[in-house]
Design a protein around this motif. Sequence first.
Motif, short mmCIF file in Angstrom:
data_model
loop_
_atom_site.label_atom_id
_atom_site.label_comp_id
_atom_site.label_asym_id
_atom_site.label_seq_id
_atom_site.Cartn_x
_atom_site.Cartn_y
_atom_site.Cartn_z
N THR A 53 3.64 -19.37 6.79
CA THR A 53 5.00 -19.89 6.68
C THR A 53 5.96 -18.72 6.48
O THR A 53 6.16 -18.27 5.36
N PRO A 54 6.54 -18.20 7.54
CA PRO A 54 7.36 -17.00 7.39
C PRO A 54 8.66 -17.21 6.63
O PRO A 54 9.16 -16.30 5.99
N TYR A 55 9.24 -18.41 6.73
CA TYR A 55 10.59 -18.61 6.22
C TYR A 55 10.68 -19.80 5.27
O TYR A 55 9.74 -20.59 5.13
N PHE A 56 11.79 -19.90 4.61
CA PHE A 56 12.17 -21.11 3.89
C PHE A 56 12.08 -22.27 4.90
O PHE A 56 12.18 -22.06 6.10
N THR A 57 11.88 -23.49 4.45
CA THR A 57 11.77 -24.60 5.40
C THR A 57 12.91 -25.60 5.21
O THR A 57 13.52 -25.69 4.15
N THR A 58 13.16 -26.35 6.26
CA THR A 58 14.18 -27.40 6.18
C THR A 58 13.81 -28.44 5.13
O THR A 58 14.69 -28.99 4.45
N THR A 59 12.52 -28.70 4.99
CA THR A 59 12.07 -29.68 3.99
C THR A 59 12.26 -29.15 2.58
O THR A 59 12.53 -29.93 1.66
N ASP A 60 12.10 -27.83 2.39
CA ASP A 60 12.43 -27.23 1.09
C ASP A 60 13.89 -27.50 0.73
O ASP A 60 14.21 -27.90 -0.39
N ILE A 61 14.78 -27.26 1.69
CA ILE A 61 16.21 -27.48 1.45
C ILE A 61 16.46 -28.93 1.04
O ILE A 61 17.14 -29.21 0.04
N ALA A 62 15.91 -29.88 1.80
CA ALA A 62 16.18 -31.29 1.55
C ALA A 62 15.67 -31.73 0.18
O ALA A 62 16.41 -32.36 -0.60
N ASN A 63 14.42 -31.41 -0.15
CA ASN A 63 13.88 -31.86 -1.42
C ASN A 63 14.48 -31.13 -2.61
O ASN A 63 14.65 -31.70 -3.69
N TYR A 64 14.83 -29.86 -2.44
CA TYR A 64 15.51 -29.15 -3.52
C TYR A 64 16.88 -29.78 -3.80
O TYR A 64 17.30 -29.89 -4.94
N MET A 65 17.58 -30.17 -2.74
CA MET A 65 18.87 -30.81 -2.93
C MET A 65 18.72 -32.19 -3.57
O MET A 65 19.42 -32.54 -4.51
N LEU A 66 17.79 -32.99 -3.06
CA LEU A 66 17.61 -34.36 -3.53
C LEU A 66 17.18 -34.42 -4.99
O LEU A 66 17.73 -35.20 -5.79
N TYR A 67 16.20 -33.61 -5.34
CA TYR A 67 15.63 -33.67 -6.67
C TYR A 67 16.16 -32.56 -7.58
O TYR A 67 16.71 -32.84 -8.65
N GLY A 68 16.00 -31.31 -7.14
CA GLY A 68 16.38 -30.22 -8.02
C GLY A 68 17.86 -30.19 -8.35
O GLY A 68 18.25 -30.08 -9.52
N HIS A 69 18.71 -30.34 -7.33
CA HIS A 69 20.15 -30.25 -7.56
C HIS A 69 20.75 -31.58 -7.98
O HIS A 69 21.40 -31.69 -9.02
N ASP A 70 20.57 -32.62 -7.18
CA ASP A 70 21.24 -33.90 -7.44
C ASP A 70 20.78 -34.57 -8.73
O ASP A 70 21.58 -35.13 -9.47
N LEU A 71 19.48 -34.50 -9.01
CA LEU A 71 18.96 -35.16 -10.21
C LEU A 71 19.01 -34.27 -11.44
O LEU A 71 19.29 -34.75 -12.54
N TYR A 72 18.73 -32.96 -11.27
CA TYR A 72 18.56 -32.10 -12.44
C TYR A 72 19.53 -30.92 -12.49
O TYR A 72 19.44 -30.09 -13.39
N ARG A 73 20.44 -30.86 -11.54
CA ARG A 73 21.54 -29.88 -11.54
C ARG A 73 21.08 -28.43 -11.51
O ARG A 73 21.78 -27.53 -11.97
N ILE A 74 19.91 -28.16 -10.96
CA ILE A 74 19.46 -26.80 -10.75
C ILE A 74 20.19 -26.26 -9.52
O ILE A 74 20.34 -26.95 -8.52
N LYS A 75 20.63 -25.01 -9.59
CA LYS A 75 21.52 -24.48 -8.54
C LYS A 75 20.91 -23.36 -7.71
O LYS A 75 21.52 -22.94 -6.73
N ARG A 76 19.74 -22.86 -8.10
CA ARG A 76 19.12 -21.77 -7.33
C ARG A 76 17.64 -22.07 -7.12
O ARG A 76 16.93 -22.42 -8.06
N PHE A 77 17.21 -21.88 -5.87
CA PHE A 77 15.82 -22.14 -5.49
C PHE A 77 15.36 -21.00 -4.60
O PHE A 77 16.09 -20.57 -3.71
N SER A 78 14.16 -20.51 -4.85
CA SER A 78 13.68 -19.36 -4.09
C SER A 78 12.28 -19.58 -3.53
O SER A 78 11.48 -20.35 -4.08
#
Length: 296
Positions: free
Chosen positions: A239-264
């Motif tokens: 997996t060379p790069y970040f994935t579109t699914t990473d973006i979606a689930n980080y936004m849905l759960y990490g950001h929207d539910l728990y207000r985390i703002k940085r994902f790596s």
Amino acid sequence: MKTLFCESKIKVILFALLLLCFSLHGKAQTAPKKLIAPSPERFQAINDSILAEGMLLYTFEKLAWQATDSLMKYNVNRAEINSATAIEDGNLTWRYIFANLDKEQTVFELTFHLSNDTSFYVSSATPRKLKPNEIELLKAKRLAPRKVIKEKGDSILLANTSGLNWDLIPLEKGGYRLYLLHGTTKHGVIPIGDDYSFDLDKEMNVLSWRRYHRSFLEQPITMNGEEIKEVMHSHTPMTPYFTTTDIANYMLYGHDLYRIKRFSVLSTAFADTSYLTTFDVEKMKLTSTVCPIEKH
């Protein structure tokens, strides 16, 4: 400075979280040779494309969440519904349609206006006749998962079958991309992995498919009783790069539910060099930093 920054950051975050995962494309099962990293300009262009598609996937999934919640709020008769989909109307306006394809009419419909400053929706439980393009998309949304399961079911490997979500996105070149995301109902975790995409033509023939992560993790958002400020997982060379699914689930759960703002994501796909790619939600930017690998 970049090397020290990366080493320090990786040690801290990896102590809190490390998911070893990789993606498979088609039927390839062997690890590829190390890749040559693209130029910084090309790398950023790839990141920009991943971010754009990931945010589109997030929008489809987020609208499905909101629309489904509205069914209960407005006491809609779900027995009448046999297909549903999001449709982009442009100018930040979307519609989510719950329909009865046998009657070729809507059962419940929401019109969303989305922007950074305000978001609102208007609902309608008054049935109307479906438009031809709506019928086509609703039929595709209903048929695509069945087609994929029939043709590629043996290749879909899942930790469990609960919390699965299908999102069908029309492609500009024609045809569709069907995403399979693995969500969770558990509190205080972010789901990572068990995610796929399948490209189909307009006749619903599966043209290609991709497995994004090899395993599934429900990552806690706290460590030793303290909330994590940044979440990270690792991709192996497949997996060379970040994935579109990473973006979606980080936004849905990490950001929207728990207000985390940085994902790596830490990637070791490239020869002699690893990259730390960070999604900064406040800046809405996906950027990669070189982290040289020490040779021993």
